[in-house]
Design a protein around this motif. Structure first.
Motif, PDB file in Angstrom:
ATOM      1  N   GLY A  23       1.697  -1.766  -8.835  1.00  0.00           N
ATOM      2  CA  GLY A  23       1.263  -1.182  -7.580  1.00  0.00           C
ATOM      3  C   GLY A  23       1.386  -2.106  -6.394  1.00  0.00           C
ATOM      4  O   GLY A  23       0.868  -1.809  -5.317  1.00  0.00           O
TER       5      GLY A  23
ATOM      6  N   ASN B  61       4.672  -2.399  -2.769  1.00  0.00           N
ATOM      7  CA  ASN B  61       4.666  -1.677  -4.045  1.00  0.00           C
ATOM      8  C   ASN B  61       5.686  -2.225  -5.036  1.00  0.00           C
ATOM      9  O   ASN B  61       6.066  -1.538  -5.980  1.00  0.00           O
ATOM     10  CB  ASN B  61       4.920  -0.181  -3.818  1.00  0.00           C
ATOM     11  CG  ASN B  61       6.232   0.072  -3.092  1.00  0.00           C
ATOM     12  OD1 ASN B  61       6.958  -0.854  -2.767  1.00  0.00           O
ATOM     13  ND2 ASN B  61       6.524   1.334  -2.843  1.00  0.00           N
TER      14      ASN B  61
ATOM     15  N   LYS C   9      -1.949  -2.308   2.385  1.00  0.00           N
ATOM     16  CA  LYS C   9      -1.996  -0.983   1.761  1.00  0.00           C
ATOM     17  C   LYS C   9      -2.784   0.012   2.609  1.00  0.00           C
ATOM     18  O   LYS C   9      -2.405   1.180   2.731  1.00  0.00           O
ATOM     19  CB  LYS C   9      -2.610  -1.086   0.360  1.00  0.00           C
ATOM     20  CG  LYS C   9      -1.654  -1.652  -0.674  1.00  0.00           C
ATOM     21  CD  LYS C   9      -2.176  -1.471  -2.066  1.00  0.00           C
ATOM     22  CE  LYS C   9      -1.082  -1.754  -3.086  1.00  0.00           C
ATOM     23  NZ  LYS C   9      -0.001  -0.748  -3.066  1.00  0.00           N
TER      24      LYS C   9
ATOM     25  N   ARG D 238      -1.231   3.329   4.295  1.00  0.00           N
ATOM     26  CA  ARG D 238      -1.765   4.676   4.056  1.00  0.00           C
ATOM     27  C   ARG D 238      -2.079   5.386   5.372  1.00  0.00           C
ATOM     28  O   ARG D 238      -1.823   6.576   5.531  1.00  0.00           O
ATOM     29  CB  ARG D 238      -3.030   4.583   3.191  1.00  0.00           C
ATOM     30  CG  ARG D 238      -3.656   5.917   2.847  1.00  0.00           C
ATOM     31  CD  ARG D 238      -2.735   6.748   1.983  1.00  0.00           C
ATOM     32  NE  ARG D 238      -2.434   6.095   0.725  1.00  0.00           N
ATOM     33  CZ  ARG D 238      -3.176   6.228  -0.371  1.00  0.00           C
ATOM     34  NH1 ARG D 238      -4.259   6.971  -0.355  1.00  0.00           N
ATOM     35  NH2 ARG D 238      -2.822   5.619  -1.483  1.00  0.00           N
TER      36      ARG D 238
ATOM     37  N   ASN E 276       1.204   6.567   6.914  1.00  0.00           N
ATOM     38  CA  ASN E 276       2.040   7.403   6.042  1.00  0.00           C
ATOM     39  C   ASN E 276       3.258   6.652   5.493  1.00  0.00           C
ATOM     40  O   ASN E 276       4.391   7.126   5.534  1.00  0.00           O
ATOM     41  CB  ASN E 276       2.502   8.667   6.777  1.00  0.00           C
ATOM     42  CG  ASN E 276       1.371   9.626   7.043  1.00  0.00           C
ATOM     43  OD1 ASN E 276       0.431   9.731   6.250  1.00  0.00           O
ATOM     44  ND2 ASN E 276       1.436  10.332   8.164  1.00  0.00           N
ATOM     45  N   ARG E 277       3.026   5.442   5.014  1.00  0.00           N
ATOM     46  CA  ARG E 277       4.059   4.664   4.334  1.00  0.00           C
ATOM     47  C   ARG E 277       3.405   3.954   3.148  1.00  0.00           C
ATOM     48  O   ARG E 277       2.187   3.794   3.106  1.00  0.00           O
ATOM     49  CB  ARG E 277       4.713   3.669   5.285  1.00  0.00           C
ATOM     50  CG  ARG E 277       3.753   2.737   5.986  1.00  0.00           C
ATOM     51  CD  ARG E 277       4.472   1.854   6.997  1.00  0.00           C
ATOM     52  NE  ARG E 277       3.559   0.973   7.694  1.00  0.00           N
ATOM     53  CZ  ARG E 277       3.103  -0.177   7.223  1.00  0.00           C
ATOM     54  NH1 ARG E 277       3.496  -0.601   6.021  1.00  0.00           N
ATOM     55  NH2 ARG E 277       2.266  -0.921   7.918  1.00  0.00           N
ATOM     56  N   PRO E 278       4.174   3.533   2.159  1.00  0.00           N
ATOM     57  CA  PRO E 278       3.550   3.050   0.917  1.00  0.00           C
ATOM     58  C   PRO E 278       2.902   1.684   1.010  1.00  0.00           C
ATOM     59  O   PRO E 278       1.949   1.404   0.292  1.00  0.00           O
ATOM     60  CB  PRO E 278       4.724   3.019  -0.083  1.00  0.00           C
ATOM     61  CG  PRO E 278       5.931   2.872   0.780  1.00  0.00           C
ATOM     62  CD  PRO E 278       5.640   3.619   2.036  1.00  0.00           C
TER      63      PRO E 278
END
Length: 440
Positions: A73, A68, A56, A60, A63-65
């Motif tokens: 989450g 998830n 995670k 971040r 710039n990617r999730p």
């Protein structure tokens, strides 16, 4: 009648507070068992947390999730991986040495789980009415025990590379052996200054010696060298050369799958926890809260466990940050950093620390100035050596210092020998006859 006052030294000794070693020696068997189980669980539980945190955090930063899908989450992704790995197909190469092939993951994982036994997690507390210390064992040579446990794991990596019967795992195992030899020396030398200041090899004594100042700023060169060495020791980016995907497919564990691969995975993350906990103990005051003494309420009871794990997670985040930020080093750059920079600077620093401990205040000022001058001279010499031009009499040099042939290079003609001349004439005649036949 006046009461009798005994001056027996035994009674006086009984009234003195017990040391950490004496408290641990009085632990009943059930308390030792509870401590051992908890310490064995710390590594796997933190591994489950670190896998999700790393994915995670890097997601971040890029710039990617990140994960998830599994759980709320994506926080149950590690549990899904833990369930998936045992049920994957187990493939064993035909050329593998099966006994050593099975033993290698065990040699990597077991020492990693043992090393936390010598780390002090907190001060004296009460567990079910029994006074004890939040540590399993406090050995007089606890520093050496942790170093030994973190170093034995490389045997598993080397044996995994050798026993797989494949070239890429073998290259990865050899790289790991050279890597550990290089950075184990730098790491060991960085601990010499800590031992000189604390005057003890016991991890508990080293923590108590930092109540008047943490060693990360008192011994800053040792701290920086240890941080670099611990990244190289754990084969983490940017020093993950034994398992470089772009060069060695997967390195030493290329031929491993299922639970054996999971054990290598577990050993890597547990080693991250070990070296981070060791750095917290040696340089960051261990379980002590900053800028307060041992008598402060913040350093009593169970609160110090929180301070210890906060420092631990800061160092673990450093591993994640490096992986998301820096590219992989080239292998010759990595070896040069260890042998030509870290080891020489560490030796000069140890000489300076010894001088600090033996010379009076006025002499210390002279030694500090001399040590700074020597460090500047060594750095300048290394930089000059690195900037020396490579001879390019006949071959141009690229920016990385590696010679390449010129673009207009002409290969000289080699005079033909008898057999080659006859073969060329035979080919020419055959092609000539074929051409005549096609024209007719």
């Amino acid at each position: 009648m006046t009461p009798l006052v005994s001056s027996s030294p035994l009674l006086v000794q009984a009234q003195e507070p017990l040391t950490r070693a004496e408290l641990l020696a009085d632990d009943p068997w059930w308390l030792v068992l509870v401590k051992a189980i908890v310490i064995l669980l710390i590594g796997p539980l933190l591994t489950i947390f670190l896998i999700v945190w790393e994915r995670k955090a890097i997601g971040r930063m890029q710039n990617r999730p990140g994960p998830n899908r599994v759980g709320p989450g994506g926080y149950l992704q590690s549990l899904a991986d833990a369930v998936k790995l045992p049920f994957k197909e187990q493939i064993i190469p035909d050329t593998a040495d099966r006994k050593v092939y099975f033993l290698a993951p065990v040699l990597s994982a077991v020492p990693a789980l043992i090393a936390l036994s010598a780390i002090p997690f907190g001060p004296e507390v009460s567990i079910f009415g029994q006074r004890t210390v939040l540590q399993l064992v406090d050995l007089p040579v606890g520093v050496l025990v942790v170093l030994a446990c973190s170093s034995v794991g490389v045997y598993g990596i080397v044996l995994a590379g050798w026993s797989s019967g494949s070239p890429y795992p073998l290259f990865g195992g050899l790289r790991s052996a050279a890597q550990v030899i290089s950075y184990e020396i730098a790491m060991g030398l960085s601990l010499v200054a800590v031992v000189l200041y604390a005057r003890s090899l016991s991890t508990g004594d080293i923590v108590n010696a930092q109540q008047h100042g943490w060693y990360f700023y008192l011994l800053l060169p040792s701290f920086v060298i240890y941080l670099i060495s611990m990244v190289g020791e754990t084969n983490r980016a940017p020093f993950d050369l034994p398992e470089a995907e772009s060069e060695l497919v997967g390195g030493f564990h290329t031929e491993y799958s299922s639970m054996k691969f999971a054990m290598f995975f577990l050993a890597e993350y547990v080693n991250m926890v070990i070296v981070s906990a060791f750095a917290t103990t040696l340089f960051l005051g261990g379980w002590m809260f900053p800028f307060v003494g041992l008598d402060s309420p913040l350093n009593k009871g169970w609160l110090p466990i929180i301070w210890f794990f906060v420092k631990l997670f800061v160092l673990l985040f450093g591993f994640i940050w490096l992986r998301a930020t820096l590219p992989r080093f080239r292998y010759d750059q990595f070896m040069k950093l260890g042998w030509k920079v870290l080891v020489p600077v560490n030796l000069v620093w140890i000489v300076a620390v010894v001088s600090f401990r033996t010379i009076d205040n006025w002499g210390i000022k002279i030694v500090v100035g001399g040590a700074i001058a020597v460090l500047v001279a060594v750095t300048a010499a290394l930089s000059v050596d690195a900037k020396q031009p490579v001879r390019t009499d006949s071959v141009p040099v690229t920016g990385g210092g590696y010679p390449l042939p010129p673009l207009d290079l002409k290969v000289p003609e080699v005079p033909e020998r008898g057999a080659a001349r006859k073969r060329r004439r035979r080919v020419a005649k055959t092609s000539e006859h074929a051409q005549i036949g096609s024209e007719s």
